[in-house]
Design an enzyme around this catalytic site. Structure first.
Site, mmCIF file in Angstrom:
data_model
loop_
_atom_site.group_PDB
_atom_site.id
_atom_site.type_symbol
_atom_site.label_atom_id
_atom_site.label_comp_id
_atom_site.label_asym_id
_atom_site.label_seq_id
_atom_site.Cartn_x
_atom_site.Cartn_y
_atom_site.Cartn_z
ATOM 1 N N ASP A 77 0.845 -1.188 0.000
ATOM 2 C CA ASP A 77 0.000 0.000 0.000
ATOM 3 C C ASP A 77 0.894 1.257 0.000
ATOM 4 O O ASP A 77 1.793 1.367 0.830
ATOM 5 C CB ASP A 77 -0.881 -0.047 1.266
ATOM 6 N N HIS A 78 0.652 2.150 -0.924
ATOM 7 C CA HIS A 78 1.405 3.415 -1.004
ATOM 8 C C HIS A 78 2.925 3.224 -1.029
ATOM 9 O O HIS A 78 3.644 3.839 -0.220
ATOM 10 C CB HIS A 78 1.036 4.350 0.159
ATOM 11 N N HIS A 200 -9.467 5.081 -2.344
ATOM 12 C CA HIS A 200 -8.705 5.138 -1.089
ATOM 13 C C HIS A 200 -9.557 5.844 -0.045
ATOM 14 O O HIS A 200 -10.506 6.540 -0.382
ATOM 15 C CB HIS A 200 -7.387 5.895 -1.307
ATOM 16 N N GLY A 201 -9.191 5.669 1.216
ATOM 17 C CA GLY A 201 -9.916 6.377 2.266
ATOM 18 C C GLY A 201 -11.336 5.875 2.418
ATOM 19 O O GLY A 201 -12.287 6.652 2.516
ATOM 20 N N GLY A 202 -11.483 4.545 2.469
ATOM 21 C CA GLY A 202 -12.829 3.954 2.553
ATOM 22 C C GLY A 202 -13.438 4.011 3.945
ATOM 23 O O GLY A 202 -14.563 3.552 4.141
ATOM 24 N N VAL A 223 -9.715 0.007 3.065
ATOM 25 C CA VAL A 223 -10.209 0.326 4.415
ATOM 26 C C VAL A 223 -9.109 0.043 5.430
ATOM 27 O O VAL A 223 -8.592 -1.078 5.510
ATOM 28 C CB VAL A 223 -11.457 -0.512 4.766
#
Ligand code: 13P
Length: 271
Positions: A77-78, A200-202, A223
């Site tokens: 992730d990222h 993103h940002g769920g 999430v």
């Protein structure tokens, strides 16, 4: 798994993992529900757990020992650099995100392309981001830089990525200010490009919002914060009610049932 979700206007969840217990809980629950899952691991979580190889071996071993039958993707992730993505790929991750969204448009394309070249040689898929998905410090109204439609189309075509995270108005973590998701951008992108779209940002979003985003064309929802908070609430309660219990297995696992319920509710939002 994402191509199928895109085709059918369904979603695959990306849940972030931090340790053995969370990985086990998420794998078991998704296996029980017979749904594919993406285990997202940030660079911070990788460092916390000991390194890229530790994470890859942990996930592989749990799949074997728990006899997990559903499809599992292990995803960086990222990823902040080519080197980080390379380490994940070499260790056995099946997917990586290169987040060069802070760079200029052209630099983002170049960096992403380099990762795609390396990843595809190793049968690994790549996600990339365009625009600015804010952090907790951001007020959603004033600081989010939404992705531009034409740039999105160019970006996806030029980079040959496998999934795409355009900034659509969500932020990582807890929301401050008024939420303003660009559903129209999602719909137009879903029609124009065949690359699965990622939100993103769920966390912190009502199920009606998630559902609408999926029906507009979001195929992957990330999430993290919500599942952390869900776990923490239960652990806090357990520690308050059982101040003499110091067995870490009991403390950490106090959040298990709440996490399982959380996952099931998310999976069921389209039902
Ligand atoms: P949240 O913490 O808001 O769920 O965001 C997670 C995320 O987007 C990970 O990439």
């Amino acid at each position: 798994m994402l191509d199928e979700a895109r085709r059918d206007y369904r979603v695959v969840y990306h849940f972030n993992i931090n340790n053995l217990e969370w990985t086990k809980i998420i794998l078991e629950k998704c296996n029980e529900l017979n749904v594919p899952v993406i285990l997202g691991v940030s660079e911070g979580a990788i460092k916390y757990m000991g390194g890229y190889h530790v994470v890859a071996s942990l996930v592989r071993s749990l799949i074997l020992d728990l006899n997990i039958q559903n499809d599992v993707c292990l995803h960086l992730d990222h990823g902040s650099s080519f080197e980080s993505c390379q380490k994940a790929i070499d260790a056995g991750f099946t997917s990586v995100m290169i987040d060069a969204s802070k760079l200029s448009f052209e630099e983002n394309i170049m960096t992403t392309k380099n990762v795609v070249d390396y990843a595809h040689q190793h049968n690994v898929t790549v996600e990339a981001e365009l625009g600015h998905v804010g952090g907790m410090e951001d007020d959603v109204k004033s600081t989010i830089k939404l992705a531009d439609f034409d740039e999105c189309v160019r970006f996806v075509k030029k980079t040959n990525i496998d999934s795409f995270a355009p900034a659509i108005g969500t932020v990582h973590g807890i929301y401050k200010g008024e939420l303003n998701i660009d559903y129209d951008l999602i719909k137009r992108l879903r029609e124009k490009v065949s690359t699965p779209l990622v939100m993103h940002g769920g966390s912190g979003l009502d199920h009606s919002i998630l559902k609408k985003a999926i029906l507009c064309g979001i195929a992957k929802i990330n999430v993290n914060s919500d599942i952390q908070a869900t776990w923490y609430e239960e652990v806090k309660k357990f520690v308050n009610e059982n101040p003499d219990v110091y067995d870490p297995r009991k403390v950490i696992m106090a959040g298990k049932d709440a996490m399982r319920k959380f996952i099931e509710e998310k999976i069921n939002i389209l039902n």
